[in-house]
Design a protein around this motif. Structure first.
Motif, PDB file in Angstrom:
ATOM      1  N   PRO A  10       0.835  -1.195   0.000  1.00 25.99           N
ATOM      2  CA  PRO A  10       0.000   0.000   0.000  1.00 25.99           C
ATOM      3  C   PRO A  10       0.874   1.251   0.000  1.00 25.99           C
ATOM      4  CG  PRO A  10      -0.284  -1.236   2.074  1.00 25.99           C
ATOM      5  CD  PRO A  10       0.758  -1.951   1.264  1.00 25.99           C
ATOM      6  N   ALA A  11       0.747   2.042  -1.029  1.00 26.30           N
ATOM      7  CA  ALA A  11       1.569   3.260  -1.175  1.00 26.30           C
ATOM      8  C   ALA A  11       0.695   4.402  -1.680  1.00 26.30           C
ATOM      9  CB  ALA A  11       2.717   2.989  -2.148  1.00 26.30           C
ATOM     10  N   ALA A  12      -0.566   4.375  -1.253  1.00 28.06           N
ATOM     11  CA  ALA A  12      -1.504   5.382  -1.750  1.00 28.06           C
ATOM     12  C   ALA A  12      -1.841   6.418  -0.688  1.00 28.06           C
ATOM     13  CB  ALA A  12      -2.786   4.706  -2.237  1.00 28.06           C
ATOM     14  N   GLY A  13      -1.089   6.395   0.417  1.00 35.88           N
ATOM     15  CA  GLY A  13      -1.364   7.361   1.488  1.00 35.88           C
ATOM     16  C   GLY A  13      -0.836   8.738   1.114  1.00 35.88           C
ATOM     17  N   ARG A  17       0.337  13.206   8.389  1.00 33.94           N
ATOM     18  CA  ARG A  17       1.036  13.457   9.666  1.00 33.94           C
ATOM     19  C   ARG A  17       2.471  13.911   9.458  1.00 33.94           C
ATOM     20  NH1 ARG A  17      -0.813   7.885  12.354  1.00 33.94           N
ATOM     21  NH2 ARG A  17      -0.696   7.369  10.147  1.00 33.94           N
ATOM     22  N   LYS A  24       4.937  10.826   1.913  1.00 37.67           N
ATOM     23  CA  LYS A  24       6.165  10.334   2.566  1.00 37.67           C
ATOM     24  C   LYS A  24       6.889   9.258   1.771  1.00 37.67           C
ATOM     25  CE  LYS A  24       3.404   7.440   5.654  1.00 37.67           C
ATOM     26  NZ  LYS A  24       3.021   7.235   7.051  1.00 37.67           N
ATOM     27  N   GLN A  25       6.153   8.507   0.930  1.00 35.44           N
ATOM     28  CA  GLN A  25       6.831   7.452   0.154  1.00 35.44           C
ATOM     29  C   GLN A  25       7.783   8.013  -0.886  1.00 35.44           C
ATOM     30  OE1 GLN A  25       3.605   7.876   0.542  1.00 35.44           O
ATOM     31  NE2 GLN A  25       2.399   7.502  -1.298  1.00 35.44           N
ATOM     32  N   GLY A  78      -7.414   3.322  -2.265  1.00 33.70           N
ATOM     33  CA  GLY A  78      -8.742   3.673  -1.757  1.00 33.70           C
ATOM     34  C   GLY A  78      -8.630   4.774  -0.725  1.00 33.70           C
ATOM     35  N   GLU A  80      -9.036   4.641   2.557  1.00 38.13           N
ATOM     36  CA  GLU A  80      -8.277   4.189   3.728  1.00 38.13           C
ATOM     37  C   GLU A  80      -7.319   3.084   3.286  1.00 38.13           C
ATOM     38  OE1 GLU A  80      -8.670   5.642   6.602  1.00 38.13           O
ATOM     39  OE2 GLU A  80     -10.391   6.834   5.960  1.00 38.13           O
ATOM     40  N   ARG A  81      -6.330   2.819   4.169  1.00 38.48           N
ATOM     41  CA  ARG A  81      -5.355   1.780   3.857  1.00 38.48           C
ATOM     42  C   ARG A  81      -6.039   0.457   3.504  1.00 38.48           C
ATOM     43  NH1 ARG A  81      -2.977  -2.390   6.139  1.00 38.48           N
ATOM     44  NH2 ARG A  81      -0.737  -2.784   5.936  1.00 38.48           N
ATOM     45  N   SER A  84      -7.300   0.369   0.083  1.00 40.70           N
ATOM     46  CA  SER A  84      -6.225   0.188  -0.908  1.00 40.70           C
ATOM     47  C   SER A  84      -5.850  -1.287  -1.033  1.00 40.70           C
ATOM     48  CB  SER A  84      -4.989   1.011  -0.507  1.00 40.70           C
ATOM     49  OG  SER A  84      -5.280   2.382  -0.536  1.00 40.70           O
ATOM     50  N   ASP A 106       3.765  -2.166   4.314  1.00 38.27           N
ATOM     51  CA  ASP A 106       3.628  -0.714   4.144  1.00 38.27           C
ATOM     52  C   ASP A 106       4.840  -0.140   3.420  1.00 38.27           C
ATOM     53  OD1 ASP A 106       1.250  -0.620   5.529  1.00 38.27           O
ATOM     54  OD2 ASP A 106       2.206  -0.155   7.447  1.00 38.27           O
ATOM     55  N   VAL A 107       4.583   0.703   2.437  1.00 39.29           N
ATOM     56  CA  VAL A 107       5.696   1.358   1.740  1.00 39.29           C
ATOM     57  C   VAL A 107       6.519   2.212   2.708  1.00 39.29           C
ATOM     58  CG1 VAL A 107       4.498   3.501   1.071  1.00 39.29           C
ATOM     59  CG2 VAL A 107       6.241   2.535  -0.418  1.00 39.29           C
ATOM     60  N   LYS A 212       7.902   2.582  11.042  1.00 36.12           N
ATOM     61  CA  LYS A 212       7.046   3.146   9.990  1.00 36.12           C
ATOM     62  C   LYS A 212       7.255   4.653   9.981  1.00 36.12           C
ATOM     63  CE  LYS A 212       2.603   3.659  10.361  1.00 36.12           C
ATOM     64  NZ  LYS A 212       1.149   3.631  10.336  1.00 36.12           N
TER      65      LYS A 212
HETATM   66  O1  C5P Z   1      -0.898   6.558   7.084  1.00 34.84           O
HETATM   67  P1  C5P Z   1      -0.236   5.278   7.483  1.00 34.84           P
HETATM   68  O2  C5P Z   1       1.204   5.462   7.831  1.00 34.84           O
HETATM   69  O3  C5P Z   1      -0.974   4.516   8.524  1.00 34.84           O
HETATM   70  O4  C5P Z   1      -0.260   4.388   6.169  1.00 34.84           O
HETATM   71  C1  C5P Z   1       0.268   3.073   6.183  1.00 34.84           C
HETATM   72  C2  C5P Z   1       0.484   2.614   4.762  1.00 34.84           C
HETATM   73  O5  C5P Z   1      -0.753   2.546   4.049  1.00 34.84           O
HETATM   74  C3  C5P Z   1       1.388   3.527   3.961  1.00 34.84           C
HETATM   75  O6  C5P Z   1       2.242   2.682   3.234  1.00 34.84           O
HETATM   76  C4  C5P Z   1       0.422   4.300   3.084  1.00 34.84           C
HETATM   77  O7  C5P Z   1       0.977   4.723   1.841  1.00 34.84           O
HETATM   78  C5  C5P Z   1      -0.665   3.283   2.848  1.00 34.84           C
HETATM   79  N1  C5P Z   1      -2.004   3.849   2.573  1.00 34.84           N
HETATM   80  C6  C5P Z   1      -2.659   3.521   1.391  1.00 34.84           C
HETATM   81  N2  C5P Z   1      -3.915   4.043   1.138  1.00 34.84           N
HETATM   82  C7  C5P Z   1      -4.491   4.890   1.993  1.00 34.84           C
HETATM   83  C8  C5P Z   1      -3.837   5.226   3.208  1.00 34.84           C
HETATM   84  C9  C5P Z   1      -2.588   4.687   3.472  1.00 34.84           C
HETATM   85  O8  C5P Z   1      -2.136   2.760   0.578  1.00 34.84           O
HETATM   86  N3  C5P Z   1      -5.683   5.396   1.699  1.00 34.84           N
END
Ligand code: C5P
Length: 245
Positions: A10-13, A17, A24-25, A78, A80-81, A84, A106-107, A212
């Motif tokens: 998952p790298a869509a965040g 924060r 951040k990725q 998506g 939320e994580r 995704s 997590d990325v 993380k």
């Molecule tokens: O925000 P957080 O550090 O909890 O995110 C954990 C992982 O989930 C990260 O690798 C982030 O890129 C990913 N993520 C995602 N889709 C989201 C939210 C977070 O892929 N909507």
């Protein structure tokens, strides 16, 4: 039993924060984006795995040159994580079998050690449910009263901090995340969705340097960790696997 391995990253965040404009990725860590470090570690551990990378549909920073895998695809993130990850599982549905293993990492955890990844996967394959890397809680735990005063001190015996990777068989993970979506509520890792089915994922002791990147100060810390890992002698135990809580 199937030996096929999928990696879902998952790298869509948006990394709110962290505060900056760049997710951040994509922040630079030793001259490379965090994402490139994370994918390189996963590839060293599992060169033959198939990767599904969850990226935001509007991602303008991603460069496919950072992906070392021969077989990979991207899926749309998506809100939320868990959304995704769920979408990634849908995206690989045409190829994945119910018994295939899926490791979700997590990325934002670029410091995970290659030997821990390999050890983790070996431990999973001996376990019917699947599991996660985790570390026993070391600090004294306080619960607040909602106003920044201590309401209680929580016993830390038996408490673990969940990390990634978390690994489950494709069919089980897809069902768990699907049911979690129907139930609603906050799902911040795969294991909790599996737990909600009444199953008990295996806790595989990991290391504390698998941080993380979440807050601005974490980036410098990750840089120090990578440098320290490079300086370690190859066979150094240097870890806390057998530490008791
Ligand atoms: O925000 P957080 O550090 O909890 O995110 C954990 C992982 O989930 C990260 O690798 C982030 O890129 C990913 N993520 C995602 N889709 C989201 C939210 C977070 O892929 N909507």
């Amino acid at each position: 039993m199937s030996e096929r391995l999928w990696l879902v990253v998952p790298a869509a965040g948006r990394g709110r924060r962290m505060g900056g404009a760049l997710p951040k990725q994509y922040l630079a860590l030793e001259g490379q984006p965090v994402l490139a470090h994370t994918l390189a570690r996963l590839h060293q551990a599992f060169p033959a795995a198939r990767l599904c990378l969850c990226l935001d549909a509007d991602d303008a920073h991603f460069d496919p040159a950072w992906v070392p895998f021969g077989q990979w695809r991207r899926s749309e993130g998506g809100s939320e994580r868990a959304d995704s990850v769920r979408r990634a599982l849908e995206a690989i549905a045409d190829d994945a079998d119910a018994d295939d293993w899926v490791l979700v990492h997590d990325v934002a955890r670029p410091c995970v050690r290659v030997d821990d990844l390999v050890r983790f996967y070996a431990a999973l394959k001996r376990n019917p449910v699947g599991g996660l890397l985790a570390t026993p809680v070391a600090d004294t735990m306080k619960r607040d009263d909602g106003r920044r005063h201590v309401a209680s001190t929580e016993p830390r015996d038996g408490l673990w901090q969940a990390q990634t990777p978390q690994g489950f068989r494709y069919g089980l993970l897809r069902r768990a995340l699907g049911e979690a979506r129907v139930r609603g509520g906050d799902i911040t890792d795969e294991a909790s969705a599996v737990e909600a089915l009444g199953l008990a994922p295996l806790l595989v002791p990991g290391r504390r340097d698998n941080i993380k990147i979440t807050h601005p100060e974490d980036l410098a810390l990750a840089g120090h960790i990578l440098a320290a890992q490079r300086d370690e002698p190859p066979s150094s135990p240097g870890h806390l696997h057998e530490e008791t809580p």
